[in-house]
Design an enzyme around this catalytic site. Structure first.
Site, PDB file in Angstrom:
ATOM      1  N   ALA A  12       2.984  -0.749   5.070  1.00  0.00           N
ATOM      2  CA  ALA A  12       2.710  -0.929   6.426  1.00  0.00           C
ATOM      3  C   ALA A  12       2.137  -2.400   6.770  1.00  0.00           C
ATOM      4  O   ALA A  12       2.240  -2.583   8.073  1.00  0.00           O
ATOM      5  CB  ALA A  12       1.574   0.127   6.501  1.00  0.00           C
ATOM      6  N   ARG A  32      12.786   4.124  13.202  1.00  0.00           N
ATOM      7  CA  ARG A  32      11.500   5.207  13.016  1.00  0.00           C
ATOM      8  C   ARG A  32      10.687   4.755  14.131  1.00  0.00           C
ATOM      9  O   ARG A  32      10.750   4.357  15.236  1.00  0.00           O
ATOM     10  CB  ARG A  32      10.702   5.026  11.639  1.00  0.00           C
ATOM     11  CG  ARG A  32      11.776   5.158  10.402  1.00  0.00           C
ATOM     12  CD  ARG A  32      11.256   5.019   9.276  1.00  0.00           C
ATOM     13  NE  ARG A  32       9.698   6.091   8.944  1.00  0.00           N
ATOM     14  CZ  ARG A  32       8.942   5.694   8.220  1.00  0.00           C
ATOM     15  NH1 ARG A  32       9.329   4.739   7.115  1.00  0.00           N
ATOM     16  NH2 ARG A  32       7.917   6.514   8.128  1.00  0.00           N
ATOM     17  N   ARG A  76       5.091  10.876  -2.501  1.00  0.00           N
ATOM     18  CA  ARG A  76       4.772  10.492  -1.141  1.00  0.00           C
ATOM     19  C   ARG A  76       5.981  10.513  -0.118  1.00  0.00           C
ATOM     20  O   ARG A  76       6.943  10.026  -0.170  1.00  0.00           O
ATOM     21  CB  ARG A  76       4.438   8.956  -0.734  1.00  0.00           C
ATOM     22  CG  ARG A  76       4.227   8.430   0.359  1.00  0.00           C
ATOM     23  CD  ARG A  76       4.154   6.700   0.228  1.00  0.00           C
ATOM     24  NE  ARG A  76       3.872   6.370   1.697  1.00  0.00           N
ATOM     25  CZ  ARG A  76       4.403   5.115   1.907  1.00  0.00           C
ATOM     26  NH1 ARG A  76       4.885   4.429   1.352  1.00  0.00           N
ATOM     27  NH2 ARG A  76       3.919   4.848   3.237  1.00  0.00           N
ATOM     28  N   HIS A 135      12.835  -2.571   2.194  1.00  0.00           N
ATOM     29  CA  HIS A 135      12.505  -1.422   2.445  1.00  0.00           C
ATOM     30  C   HIS A 135      13.242  -0.134   2.215  1.00  0.00           C
ATOM     31  O   HIS A 135      14.352  -0.544   2.029  1.00  0.00           O
ATOM     32  CB  HIS A 135      12.195  -1.323   4.109  1.00  0.00           C
ATOM     33  CG  HIS A 135      11.312  -2.363   4.403  1.00  0.00           C
ATOM     34  ND1 HIS A 135       9.931  -2.313   4.386  1.00  0.00           N
ATOM     35  CD2 HIS A 135      11.274  -3.511   5.612  1.00  0.00           C
ATOM     36  CE1 HIS A 135       9.452  -3.462   5.004  1.00  0.00           C
ATOM     37  NE2 HIS A 135      10.386  -4.022   5.533  1.00  0.00           N
ATOM     38  N   ASN A 190       8.166  -5.549  -0.637  1.00  0.00           N
ATOM     39  CA  ASN A 190       7.923  -4.549   0.364  1.00  0.00           C
ATOM     40  C   ASN A 190       6.383  -4.385   0.524  1.00  0.00           C
ATOM     41  O   ASN A 190       5.796  -3.762  -0.182  1.00  0.00           O
ATOM     42  CB  ASN A 190       8.381  -3.075  -0.348  1.00  0.00           C
ATOM     43  CG  ASN A 190       8.449  -1.993   0.360  1.00  0.00           C
ATOM     44  OD1 ASN A 190       7.693  -2.173   1.577  1.00  0.00           O
ATOM     45  ND2 ASN A 190       9.143  -0.807   0.023  1.00  0.00           N
ATOM     46  N   GLU A 236      12.683  -9.663   1.903  1.00  0.00           N
ATOM     47  CA  GLU A 236      11.954  -8.362   2.552  1.00  0.00           C
ATOM     48  C   GLU A 236      12.841  -6.972   2.024  1.00  0.00           C
ATOM     49  O   GLU A 236      13.974  -7.181   2.175  1.00  0.00           O
ATOM     50  CB  GLU A 236      11.846  -8.363   3.949  1.00  0.00           C
ATOM     51  CG  GLU A 236      11.251  -7.383   4.526  1.00  0.00           C
ATOM     52  CD  GLU A 236      11.361  -7.443   6.129  1.00  0.00           C
ATOM     53  OE1 GLU A 236      12.106  -8.048   6.889  1.00  0.00           O
ATOM     54  OE2 GLU A 236      10.393  -6.542   6.668  1.00  0.00           O
ATOM     55  N   PRO A 296       0.836  -1.172   0.123  1.00  0.00           N
ATOM     56  CA  PRO A 296      -0.025   0.157   0.129  1.00  0.00           C
ATOM     57  C   PRO A 296       0.731   1.340  -0.159  1.00  0.00           C
ATOM     58  O   PRO A 296       1.920   1.452   0.724  1.00  0.00           O
ATOM     59  CB  PRO A 296      -0.942  -0.092   1.470  1.00  0.00           C
ATOM     60  CG  PRO A 296      -0.073  -1.300   2.037  1.00  0.00           C
ATOM     61  CD  PRO A 296       0.557  -2.035   1.205  1.00  0.00           C
ATOM     62  N   ASN A 297       0.216   2.225  -0.693  1.00  0.00           N
ATOM     63  CA  ASN A 297       0.847   3.594  -0.877  1.00  0.00           C
ATOM     64  C   ASN A 297       2.256   3.578  -1.661  1.00  0.00           C
ATOM     65  O   ASN A 297       2.732   4.847  -2.008  1.00  0.00           O
ATOM     66  CB  ASN A 297       1.202   4.268   0.569  1.00  0.00           C
ATOM     67  CG  ASN A 297      -0.161   4.385   1.301  1.00  0.00           C
ATOM     68  OD1 ASN A 297      -1.334   4.809   0.895  1.00  0.00           O
ATOM     69  ND2 ASN A 297      -0.411   3.631   2.425  1.00  0.00           N
ATOM     70  N   TYR A 352      11.118   8.941   1.800  1.00  0.00           N
ATOM     71  CA  TYR A 352      11.177   7.722   0.574  1.00  0.00           C
ATOM     72  C   TYR A 352      11.914   8.166  -0.629  1.00  0.00           C
ATOM     73  O   TYR A 352      12.110   7.420  -1.582  1.00  0.00           O
ATOM     74  CB  TYR A 352       9.752   7.369   0.287  1.00  0.00           C
ATOM     75  CG  TYR A 352       9.283   6.843   1.581  1.00  0.00           C
ATOM     76  CD1 TYR A 352       9.664   5.502   2.009  1.00  0.00           C
ATOM     77  CD2 TYR A 352       7.871   7.317   2.146  1.00  0.00           C
ATOM     78  CE1 TYR A 352       8.836   5.227   3.290  1.00  0.00           C
ATOM     79  CE2 TYR A 352       7.239   6.651   3.113  1.00  0.00           C
ATOM     80  CZ  TYR A 352       7.863   5.693   3.750  1.00  0.00           C
ATOM     81  OH  TYR A 352       7.090   4.962   4.763  1.00  0.00           O
TER      82      TYR A 352
END
Ligand code: DQA
Length: 145
Positions: A80, A110, A20, A103, A77, A101, A12-13, A25
């Site tokens: 969330a 964070r 964004r 990111h 990725n 995985e 998502p996103n 990012y």
């Protein structure tokens, strides 16, 4: 689709990558990432199948599909869903092909709620915190498998 296909799944996103929260990012888009991966993939003899969805079930279906199609690996990725989705963890555990995985940021540096990664519990490797280069480093790893 071949035995050298790498599914690159984005959650998502990530369709909004580039606009964004660019301070976190960066300004490159998901199409830029796809282009980078395709270029490097050609050199490594890997075919890239890049996808994005804002829906958890699509990501799960694509993981099953990667297995059914005999893909070489999955880079994922999950956005969330990394921090919430036991269903994605179960999907990764339900298939035999390696899951890596990825990111852009380093979630562990964070907010506390980003410190748990469910998918990470089933991933053969995690690459994070390198911006879009995280994807490239993950692809280099696939080439060693
Ligand atoms: C992310 C990190 C996640 O915590 C966040 O929810 C994202 C992007 C990353 O690539 O840094 O959507 O997966």
């Amino acid at each position: 689709m071949s035995a050298n296909t790498v599914y690159v799944l984005n959650g998502p996103n990530l369709n909004l990558l580039g606009m964004r929260e660019p301070e976190i990012y960066g300004t490159e888009t998901l199409d830029d990432v796809a282009g980078m991966l395709e270029d490097r993939g050609r050199e490594l003899g890997l075919e890239i199948d890049m996808r994005q969805s804002n829906h958890e079930g699509h990501l799960i279906d694509w993981m099953h599909e990667a297995q059914a199609e005999g893909a070489k690996a999955i880079l994922i990725n999950p956005g969330a869903y990394t921090h919430t989705s036991i269903a994605l963890l179960d999907a990764a555990k339900s298939i035999k092909i390696p899951v890596i995985e990825v990111h852009l940021s380093d979630p562990e540096k964070r907010e506390d709620f980003r410190h748990i990664s469910y998918i990470g519990m089933a991933a053969v490797k995690t690459v994070k915190g390198l911006g879009t280069r995280s994807y490239l480093v993950a692809l280099e790893h696939v080439a060693t498998l």
